[in-house]
Design a protein around this motif. Structure first.
Motif, PDB file in Angstrom:
ATOM      1  N   THR A   3       0.822  -1.103  -0.093  1.00  0.00           N
ATOM      2  CA  THR A   3      -0.131  -0.230  -0.314  1.00  0.00           C
ATOM      3  C   THR A   3       0.688   1.196   0.096  1.00  0.00           C
ATOM      4  OG1 THR A   3      -2.114  -1.173   0.806  1.00  0.00           O
ATOM      5  CG2 THR A   3      -1.894   1.245   1.310  1.00  0.00           C
ATOM      6  N   ARG A   4       1.967   1.265   0.884  1.00  0.00           N
ATOM      7  CA  ARG A   4       2.755   2.596   0.616  1.00  0.00           C
ATOM      8  C   ARG A   4       3.406   2.565  -0.690  1.00  0.00           C
ATOM      9  NH1 ARG A   4       3.128   7.050   3.306  1.00  0.00           N
ATOM     10  NH2 ARG A   4       3.164   5.569   5.352  1.00  0.00           N
ATOM     11  N   ARG A   5       3.848   1.863  -1.202  1.00  0.00           N
ATOM     12  CA  ARG A   5       4.399   1.484  -2.799  1.00  0.00           C
ATOM     13  C   ARG A   5       3.359   2.244  -3.680  1.00  0.00           C
ATOM     14  NH1 ARG A   5       9.175   0.169  -4.863  1.00  0.00           N
ATOM     15  NH2 ARG A   5       8.912  -0.428  -7.407  1.00  0.00           N
ATOM     16  N   ALA A   6       1.768   1.602  -3.727  1.00  0.00           N
ATOM     17  CA  ALA A   6       1.461   2.292  -4.631  1.00  0.00           C
ATOM     18  C   ALA A   6       1.043   3.922  -4.038  1.00  0.00           C
ATOM     19  CB  ALA A   6       0.293   2.147  -4.378  1.00  0.00           C
ATOM     20  N   GLU A   7       1.740   4.176  -3.073  1.00  0.00           N
ATOM     21  CA  GLU A   7       0.680   5.532  -1.996  1.00  0.00           C
ATOM     22  C   GLU A   7       2.144   6.373  -3.265  1.00  0.00           C
ATOM     23  OE1 GLU A   7       0.440   5.188   1.331  1.00  0.00           O
ATOM     24  OE2 GLU A   7      -1.526   4.397   1.566  1.00  0.00           O
ATOM     25  N   LEU A   8       2.843   6.023  -3.113  1.00  0.00           N
ATOM     26  CA  LEU A   8       4.221   7.093  -2.918  1.00  0.00           C
ATOM     27  C   LEU A   8       3.965   7.084  -5.007  1.00  0.00           C
ATOM     28  CD1 LEU A   8       7.221   5.519  -1.266  1.00  0.00           C
ATOM     29  CD2 LEU A   8       5.567   7.330  -0.880  1.00  0.00           C
ATOM     30  N   LEU A   9       3.791   6.068  -5.249  1.00  0.00           N
ATOM     31  CA  LEU A   9       3.255   6.239  -7.428  1.00  0.00           C
ATOM     32  C   LEU A   9       2.266   7.081  -7.264  1.00  0.00           C
ATOM     33  CD1 LEU A   9       4.317   2.275  -7.297  1.00  0.00           C
ATOM     34  CD2 LEU A   9       5.652   4.355  -8.427  1.00  0.00           C
ATOM     35  N   VAL A  29       8.206  14.425  -4.478  1.00  0.00           N
ATOM     36  CA  VAL A  29       6.988  13.618  -4.766  1.00  0.00           C
ATOM     37  C   VAL A  29       6.613  13.174  -2.744  1.00  0.00           C
ATOM     38  CG1 VAL A  29       7.186  10.813  -4.557  1.00  0.00           C
ATOM     39  CG2 VAL A  29       7.496  12.733  -6.724  1.00  0.00           C
ATOM     40  N   ALA A  30       8.140  13.597  -2.172  1.00  0.00           N
ATOM     41  CA  ALA A  30       7.753  13.293  -0.475  1.00  0.00           C
ATOM     42  C   ALA A  30       6.869  14.093   0.016  1.00  0.00           C
ATOM     43  CB  ALA A  30       9.124  13.925  -0.218  1.00  0.00           C
ATOM     44  N   THR A  31       6.910  16.110  -0.577  1.00  0.00           N
ATOM     45  CA  THR A  31       5.530  16.080   0.103  1.00  0.00           C
ATOM     46  C   THR A  31       4.803  16.018  -0.192  1.00  0.00           C
ATOM     47  OG1 THR A  31       7.679  18.294   0.436  1.00  0.00           O
ATOM     48  CG2 THR A  31       5.083  18.918   0.316  1.00  0.00           C
ATOM     49  N   VAL A  35       5.732  11.971   3.422  1.00  0.00           N
ATOM     50  CA  VAL A  35       6.626  11.199   3.940  1.00  0.00           C
ATOM     51  C   VAL A  35       8.597  11.390   3.792  1.00  0.00           C
ATOM     52  CG1 VAL A  35       5.300   8.952   3.202  1.00  0.00           C
ATOM     53  CG2 VAL A  35       6.774   9.897   1.202  1.00  0.00           C
ATOM     54  N   SER A  36       8.772  10.998   4.052  1.00  0.00           N
ATOM     55  CA  SER A  36      10.532  11.873   3.534  1.00  0.00           C
ATOM     56  C   SER A  36      10.811  11.136   2.571  1.00  0.00           C
ATOM     57  CB  SER A  36      11.383  10.894   4.883  1.00  0.00           C
ATOM     58  OG  SER A  36      11.409   9.474   5.010  1.00  0.00           O
ATOM     59  N   LYS A  37      12.014  12.008   2.373  1.00  0.00           N
ATOM     60  CA  LYS A  37      12.961  11.296   0.348  1.00  0.00           C
ATOM     61  C   LYS A  37      13.651   9.778   1.113  1.00  0.00           C
ATOM     62  CE  LYS A  37      15.591  14.164  -0.388  1.00  0.00           C
ATOM     63  NZ  LYS A  37      16.768  15.853  -0.413  1.00  0.00           N
ATOM     64  N   THR A  38      13.909   9.812   2.081  1.00  0.00           N
ATOM     65  CA  THR A  38      14.403   8.409   2.572  1.00  0.00           C
ATOM     66  C   THR A  38      14.002   7.572   2.038  1.00  0.00           C
ATOM     67  OG1 THR A  38      15.545   9.929   4.947  1.00  0.00           O
ATOM     68  CG2 THR A  38      15.708   7.492   4.580  1.00  0.00           C
ATOM     69  N   TYR A  42      14.406   4.639  -0.593  1.00  0.00           N
ATOM     70  CA  TYR A  42      14.792   2.830   0.014  1.00  0.00           C
ATOM     71  C   TYR A  42      13.897   2.553  -0.599  1.00  0.00           C
ATOM     72  CZ  TYR A  42      12.725  -0.869   3.009  1.00  0.00           C
ATOM     73  OH  TYR A  42      12.198  -2.626   3.243  1.00  0.00           O
ATOM     74  N   HIS A  43      12.467   2.561  -1.256  1.00  0.00           N
ATOM     75  CA  HIS A  43      11.662   2.286  -2.480  1.00  0.00           C
ATOM     76  C   HIS A  43      11.745   2.271  -3.298  1.00  0.00           C
ATOM     77  CE1 HIS A  43       8.212   0.740   0.475  1.00  0.00           C
ATOM     78  NE2 HIS A  43       8.266   2.081   1.113  1.00  0.00           N
ATOM     79  N   PHE A  44      12.691   3.270  -3.800  1.00  0.00           N
ATOM     80  CA  PHE A  44      12.812   3.505  -5.315  1.00  0.00           C
ATOM     81  C   PHE A  44      14.491   3.427  -6.354  1.00  0.00           C
ATOM     82  CE2 PHE A  44       8.730   4.707  -4.970  1.00  0.00           C
ATOM     83  CZ  PHE A  44       7.729   3.647  -4.927  1.00  0.00           C
ATOM     84  N   ARG A  45      15.359   3.439  -4.805  1.00  0.00           N
ATOM     85  CA  ARG A  45      16.396   3.883  -4.822  1.00  0.00           C
ATOM     86  C   ARG A  45      17.371   4.909  -5.578  1.00  0.00           C
ATOM     87  NH1 ARG A  45      20.429   0.408  -8.149  1.00  0.00           N
ATOM     88  NH2 ARG A  45      22.314   1.268  -6.802  1.00  0.00           N
TER      89      ARG A  45
END
Length: 193
Positions: A3-9, A29-31, A35-38, A42-45
């Motif tokens: 779910t987190r990865r989908a939300e980021l995408l 994207v983080a904003t 979430v944080s840039k970190t 972590y998810h996408f390098r």
């Protein structure tokens, strides 16, 4: 996909749709995702991994909104029309997908790193359409004179109409009408060029 990865995408797609690929910043994207840039790293390098994953995400999302059109009982001509027309819907996710694809195609003009993923996903779409044309030829609803290049012409038409549709120069109904007319012309009996 988590779910987190989908939300980021999804957040990445919103940023690309608004600012383009060239204007995409991981910070934005983080904003957008809150979430944080970190976490994004972590998810996408890196940024390239984020963009490639976003392309896969919009492709999977598009497969989801055209999946209902894929059934063994539907005549191939109707199925082709449904699949190509599904790219034009008055739905936020469909419009966002279209905007992301347009931005990525434009950015690939200058960013060769985008081209392999873009080429691979475009090829998948071409193969899907070409296979449907071949299926129609097998069932007799598509003339044998229709060649595999019809898939390139039809998908290119959809991509071109997409920009006009997103800009409000075409309504959804007008885009559907253009797709239907082009499909009928491509699938007409006679020599194709």
């Amino acid at each position: 996909m988590t779910t987190r990865r989908a939300e980021l995408l999804a957040a990445t797609c919103r940023v690309i749709a608004l600012r383009g690929v060239r204007g995409l910043r991981v910070e934005d994207v983080a904003t957008e995702a809150g979430v944080s840039k970190t976490l994004i790293s972590y998810h996408f390098r890196d940024r390239a991994g984020l963009v490639a994953s976003a392309l896969e995400y919009v492709n999977a999302r598009a497969e989801g909104y055209v999946a209902g059109a894929d059934d063994d009982e539907t005549p191939v001509r109707e199925l082709l029309l449904d699949l190509l027309s599904a790219e034009f819907q008055d739905d936020t996710a469909v419009r966002e997908n279209s905007a992301v694809w347009g931005e990525v195609r434009a950015a690939a003009t200058f960013d060769e790193g985008l081209r392999p993923t873009l080429a691979s996903l475009t090829e998948r779409w071409l193969v899907d359409i070409a296979e449907l044309v071949a299926d129609g030829q097998d069932e007799g609803s598509v003339p044998a004179s229709v060649d595999s290049r019809a898939a390139v012409r039809l998908t290119s038409l959809v991509e071109g109409l997409s920009g006009r549709w997103l800009a409000g120069l075409l309504t959804t109904a007008e885009a559907w009408a253009h797709v239907a007319a082009a499909l009928e012309r491509e699938l007409a009996e006679g020599p194709q060029g």
